[in-house]
Design an enzyme around this catalytic site. Sequence first.
Site, PDB file in Angstrom:
ATOM      1  N   ASN A 393      58.427 -36.921  38.007  1.00  0.00           N
ATOM      2  CA  ASN A 393      57.374 -36.408  39.327  1.00  0.00           C
ATOM      3  C   ASN A 393      56.180 -36.374  38.315  1.00  0.00           C
ATOM      4  O   ASN A 393      55.054 -37.527  38.449  1.00  0.00           O
ATOM      5  CB  ASN A 393      57.775 -35.176  40.096  1.00  0.00           C
ATOM      6  CG  ASN A 393      56.600 -35.804  41.163  1.00  0.00           C
ATOM      7  OD1 ASN A 393      55.826 -36.392  41.041  1.00  0.00           O
ATOM      8  ND2 ASN A 393      57.613 -35.319  42.404  1.00  0.00           N
ATOM      9  N   ASP A 394      55.663 -35.033  38.615  1.00  0.00           N
ATOM     10  CA  ASP A 394      54.154 -34.556  37.999  1.00  0.00           C
ATOM     11  C   ASP A 394      54.154 -35.185  36.782  1.00  0.00           C
ATOM     12  O   ASP A 394      52.826 -35.791  36.855  1.00  0.00           O
ATOM     13  CB  ASP A 394      54.017 -33.221  37.650  1.00  0.00           C
ATOM     14  CG  ASP A 394      54.181 -31.804  38.942  1.00  0.00           C
ATOM     15  OD1 ASP A 394      54.299 -32.976  39.915  1.00  0.00           O
ATOM     16  OD2 ASP A 394      55.015 -31.467  39.151  1.00  0.00           O
ATOM     17  N   VAL A 395      54.659 -35.818  35.815  1.00  0.00           N
ATOM     18  CA  VAL A 395      55.036 -35.870  34.054  1.00  0.00           C
ATOM     19  C   VAL A 395      54.316 -37.828  34.555  1.00  0.00           C
ATOM     20  O   VAL A 395      54.036 -38.159  33.263  1.00  0.00           O
ATOM     21  CB  VAL A 395      55.789 -35.971  33.066  1.00  0.00           C
ATOM     22  CG1 VAL A 395      55.899 -34.896  33.206  1.00  0.00           C
ATOM     23  CG2 VAL A 395      56.790 -36.593  33.738  1.00  0.00           C
ATOM     24  N   ALA A 434      55.199 -28.596  40.278  1.00  0.00           N
ATOM     25  CA  ALA A 434      53.881 -28.843  40.482  1.00  0.00           C
ATOM     26  C   ALA A 434      53.708 -28.410  42.032  1.00  0.00           C
ATOM     27  O   ALA A 434      52.359 -27.735  41.924  1.00  0.00           O
ATOM     28  CB  ALA A 434      52.913 -29.167  39.770  1.00  0.00           C
TER      29      ALA A 434
END
Lengths: 467, 100
Positions: A393-395, A434
Site C-alpha cells: 500500500n504505502d510503497v 502508515a
Amino acid sequence: MDILTLCYIIASVTFILGLKMLSHPATARNGNLLAAAGMTIAILGTIFLYQDGQGNKLHNYLWIFGGIAIGSVVGTMAAKKVKMTAMPQMVSLFNGMGGLCAALISIVEFDELVNHPGGEIQAGFLAIILLGLVIGTVSFAGSMVAWGKLDGRVKDFSFPGQHIVNILILLVMVALSIYLVINFSAANAYIFYVILALAVIYGLVFVFPIGGADMPVVISLLNSFTGVAAACGGFLYDNKVMLTGGILVGAAGTLLTLLMCKAMNRSLLNVLIGSFGGSAKGGAAGAKVQGSVKEISLSDAAFVMSYAHKVIIVPGYGLAVAQAQHACHELEKLLESKGVEVKYAIHPVAGRMPGHMNVLLAESDVAYEKLLEMEQANEEFPTTDVVLILGANDVVNPAAKTDPASPIYGMPILDVELAKTVIVNKRSMKPGYAGIENDLFFRPKTSMLFGDAKKVLQDLAAEVKNL
Amino acid sequence: MLEWITANQQIIYIVILMIFVGIEVIGHVPSVLHTPLMSGANAIHGVVIIGSIIVMGKAQPDNYLALILGFLAVIVGTLNVVGGFVVTDRMLKMFRKKSK
C-alpha cells in the site's frame, strides 16, 4: 591467559570477516557460520581459561552449562519453528534478550560495588555500569514492545505531549546517573534502581507511539543499542572481544538504520520523534481522498493477466500475513507457461523489514533474477501490461510524490501507474500500515480485487488454468 | 579526564577503529541482504554472553542475587547467540539455493 587472548583475537577477526561476508549474497551464509564459529571459540575459551586479576579461575560450571543448555535448546527451537513471515519479530525478541543480558550484568556488578566494596570505586567504572544498564534496559523494553507490535499483541499507544515526557524521562535519567557517579555511596544506591525503572519506562514509551513503516528502523536501531551495551560489558571486564563485537555491531547497526531511513527518505530524528505514528494526521490526509473504487472479478483479472505480455507483481505485507508466497509462485509458473513474462518489483521497505519480501519469495523458490529492485522496476513499468499489487500500500502511494502534507511525502515509491493496468489485491479498503489513504485505488487505471491474498491467488491460478 | 583517557587508551583506540570498520564492512550491502545482515549483527552482539559467563563464574555460593541474575543472564545471552545465528542461517539457506 595467553591462549584466551588468542581465542579472543580469532573471534574478533571472525566477527569482522563474518559481517563483511554477510554483505555479499554469495558469501553471506559462510560469513554467518564463520562468526558463529568464532563466537563458540570465545565462549569456550572464557569458560575454561578465564582468570580474574588475582588469577582465580571461574567456578559454578554447573550453572553456566545449565544456562547455556537451556538457552541453546529454547533458542534453536524458537529459531527453527518460527515462520518466515514472523522473522522480524523473532530478530527483535533475540535482540531484546541481548539487551536484558547486558542490563543483568550491570545490576550484578553494581550490587558487588555496594555490598562487597574492594578498594576505591572509580567514577569511570560506575559510569560504564550505568551506561550498560540504561542502554541494555531500553533495548530490552523497546524490543519487547516492537516484538509485541509486529506480532499483533500490542497496539499503538500515545498520549498528548508524549515527546516532551520522553525527553523529560531521558533528562532525569542522565541527571540521576551523573549525580550517582559523583556522589556514590551505599546510602544512595537506591538511585540505581530508580534509574533502572526509568530506563524500563523510557524503553516502553520510546517505542509505543512509533507505528507502521518505522518498526524496521526501530529494530535496527535497538540492535545497534544492544551492540553498545555489549561493548560496555567489554569496558567493565577489559574484555577485548566483547568490546570489538559490541562496537562493530553498534556502528554497523547505526549505518544500517540510516540506510533504511534513506530508503524511506526520512531522517532518523524524524523517526525517533515518532511523528509518523500519530493517527490524527492519517485521518486528515484520508479525508481528502474522494471518488469511487472499481472492482474487478477474478475471471476478468485472470483474463487480462493471461493475455498480457508482461506482468509485474508488487508484493507487500499482505502477502506475508496471508502466507501467500507459494500461491504467488504457482500463479507465476502458470502465467509463464502461457508465455507471459512475470517479474517482481521489490520496494526497499516492502513488508516489515528491508529484504523481507526477498526472503519470503526465495523461500517459495522464486528465481533470484526475477526480483527487481525499485530503480529497475520503475524503468520496466512503462512496458508492462499488468501490475498486480499484493497487499502492498504505502510503497505504491502516489501521495509520496504529489502531496507535501502526507506523512510519507518524499519517500521513493514504485511508479505502478506507468503500467497499462493496475490490479490491487487487498483485504479491505482500510488504510495501510502508515495509516494513510491511498489515492491510487481511486484512479481510473486501477481495479480492486478484494480478499485474502492467498485465497485470491489460488483462485486466480485456477481461473488461469481454465482459460 | 586526561588521566582516564591515558589509562584506557587501548580501549579508546579499539572503539574508534571498530566504529570505522563496522561502517566500512557493510557499506555496500545490497538491500536484499538487509534483513539477514541485521539478524547476523544481532547474533554477533550476543557476545555479551561472555560478560554473563564471567558474572556467573565469579559469583560466590552465598551471593544469591549474583547467582540468580547471572544464571538468567547466561540463559538470555545464549538465546541471543544461538537463536540469532540459527535464524540467520535459515534465512540465508534459502538465498543460496536461488543464486545458483
